[in-house]
Write an enzyme that holds these catalytic residues in place. Structure first.
Site, PDB file in Angstrom:
ATOM      1  N   ASP A  84       0.811  -1.229   0.000  1.00 28.11           N
ATOM      2  CA  ASP A  84       0.000   0.000   0.000  1.00 28.11           C
ATOM      3  C   ASP A  84       0.845   1.280   0.000  1.00 28.11           C
ATOM      4  O   ASP A  84       1.892   1.342   0.638  1.00 28.11           O
ATOM      5  CB  ASP A  84      -0.877  -0.044   1.269  1.00 28.11           C
ATOM      6  N   HIS A  85       0.330   2.301  -0.683  1.00 32.52           N
ATOM      7  CA  HIS A  85       0.934   3.652  -0.680  1.00 32.52           C
ATOM      8  C   HIS A  85       2.425   3.634  -1.005  1.00 32.52           C
ATOM      9  O   HIS A  85       3.248   4.172  -0.269  1.00 32.52           O
ATOM     10  CB  HIS A  85       0.729   4.334   0.683  1.00 32.52           C
ATOM     11  N   GLY A 207      -8.505   6.056   4.198  1.00 31.12           N
ATOM     12  CA  GLY A 207      -8.853   6.823   5.396  1.00 31.12           C
ATOM     13  C   GLY A 207     -10.235   6.469   5.919  1.00 31.12           C
ATOM     14  O   GLY A 207     -10.961   7.325   6.432  1.00 31.12           O
ATOM     15  N   VAL A 229      -8.711   0.344   5.871  1.00 29.92           N
ATOM     16  CA  VAL A 229      -8.781   0.719   7.289  1.00 29.92           C
ATOM     17  C   VAL A 229      -7.454   0.408   7.975  1.00 29.92           C
ATOM     18  O   VAL A 229      -6.950  -0.716   7.865  1.00 29.92           O
ATOM     19  CB  VAL A 229      -9.898  -0.068   8.015  1.00 29.92           C
ATOM     20  N   THR A 231      -6.008   2.966  11.012  1.00 31.33           N
ATOM     21  CA  THR A 231      -5.964   3.618  12.324  1.00 31.33           C
ATOM     22  C   THR A 231      -6.929   2.994  13.332  1.00 31.33           C
ATOM     23  O   THR A 231      -6.589   2.827  14.511  1.00 31.33           O
ATOM     24  CB  THR A 231      -6.276   5.122  12.139  1.00 31.33           C
TER      25      THR A 231
HETATM   26  O1  G3H Z   1      -4.308   2.949   2.918  1.00 31.48           O
HETATM   27  C1  G3H Z   1      -4.703   2.788   4.081  1.00 31.48           C
HETATM   28  C2  G3H Z   1      -5.890   3.449   4.581  1.00 31.48           C
HETATM   29  O2  G3H Z   1      -6.175   4.540   3.807  1.00 31.48           O
HETATM   30  C3  G3H Z   1      -5.945   3.593   6.058  1.00 31.48           C
HETATM   31  O3  G3H Z   1      -6.461   4.835   6.512  1.00 31.48           O
HETATM   32  O4  G3H Z   1      -5.611   4.639   8.833  1.00 31.48           O
HETATM   33  O5  G3H Z   1      -7.196   6.420   8.208  1.00 31.48           O
HETATM   34  O6  G3H Z   1      -7.970   4.056   8.300  1.00 31.48           O
HETATM   35  P1  G3H Z   1      -6.840   4.996   8.044  1.00 31.48           P
HETATM   36 ZN    ZN Z   2      -4.516   5.199   2.449  1.00 35.05          ZN
END
Ligand code: G3H
Ligand code: ZN
Length: 278
Positions: A84-85, A207, A229, A231
């Site tokens: 991811d990212h 997010g 998800v 955080t």
């Molecule tokens: O790529 C991962 C997510 O966008 C996680 O976002 O930590 O705000 O849930 P979050």
């Molecule tokens: Zn993300």
């Protein structure tokens, strides 16, 4: 069960009008908790390791990815593995050998033309190496700690972007922001529907921790498929550790990591029930 492709899970969910949960893995306990949450809810899960988590592991992605892949083999639900990212090309180019079936290549900080050029090249490489590729247009805030749920992806530009880059899924800015510890973000559900109608590939929400359950449900019904998800799992994990460490005599890590893992599993099951429809 053997490791499943992210593309396969996302396509099945998209066709059925359901969401599929993609959850951030930092430690093996996260991965175990996420798989347990999938089993509790009876729903597939995507285990995702972010470039930031790879940095935490001193750049070594392979051991954690291997642990995730082995977990998938004994899981009672389908499990996929996603990187991811990523904006580090060296890491992108290690993804296939490390066992990932998919990558999110993140050029969203760049201007439109540069984002298209970098993402086109990443998608070409990914497809030549058997990987499914997600990219982002309209930067979702919060990656740098600044919460800004104001960015919006424009439907016509999104359609042009998908056609110009050849990506398999599109992460969109529709009101969420990364790293929110409370559910307060409201999504632009009409915009989700407009992008869905304009774009031929599945849509991804980043997010998602900060989004109200009802908005998540409505966004999935309006055409969002992959729900990311992170955080929210860490909030549950750390609360459980903090609670267990209230006992000053506790030294065995299993005594605080077990409740942390259980907390992650409960959070994952709750999210999966919210986005699975029905
Ligand atoms: O790529 C991962 C997510 O966008 C996680 O976002 O930590 O705000 O849930 P979050
Ligand atoms: Zn993300």
């Amino acid at each position: 069960m053997s490791l499943t492709g992210t593309g396969e899970l996302v396509a099945a969910a998209c066709d059925a009008g359901r969401g599929v949960g993609a959850f951030n893995v930092i430690t093996v306990e996260h991965a175990e908790g996420i798989v347990a949450g999938g089993e509790l809810a009876g729903a597939p899960v995507i285990l995702q390791i972010s470039q930031n988590a790879v940095r935490y592991h001193d750049g070594r992605v392979e051991p954690l990815a291997a642990a995730c892949a082995r977990l998938a083999e004994t899981a009672g639900v389908p499990v996929a593995l996603h990187l991811d990212h990523v904006d580090d090309l060296d890491l992108l180019h290690r993804a296939a050998d490390a066992g990932f079936g998919s990558v999110m290549y993140d050029a969203s900080r760049l201007g439109y033309a540069d984002n298209v050029a970098a993402t086109r090249s990443a998608a070409d490489w990914a497809h030549a190496n058997g990987l499914w590729l997600e990219a982002e247009l309209g930067e979702v805030g919060g990656k740098d700690g600044v919460h800004s749920p104001t960015a919006r992806t424009k439907p016509a530009e999104a359609a042009e972007y998908v056609s110009a880059t050849g990506v398999d899924a599109l992460a969109v800015a529709v009101g969420s922001s990364h790293a929110m510890t409370v559910k307060a973000a409201r999504l632009d559900i009409d915009l989700v529907g407009e992008i869905r109608a304009a774009v031929p590939v599945p849509l991804v929400l980043h997010g998602s921790s900060g989004v109200l359950d009802e908005d998540l449900r409505q966004a999935v019904a309006a055409g969002l498929t992959k729900v990311n998800v992170g955080t929210q799992l860490n909030v549950a994990f750390t609360a459980a550790v903090r609670d267990a460490l209230a006992d000053p005599g506790l030294t065995d890590p299993r005594k605080y990591l077990r409740p942390a893992r259980d907390g992650v599993a409960a959070a994952v099951a709750g999210i999966l029930r919210t986005i699975s429809g029905g």
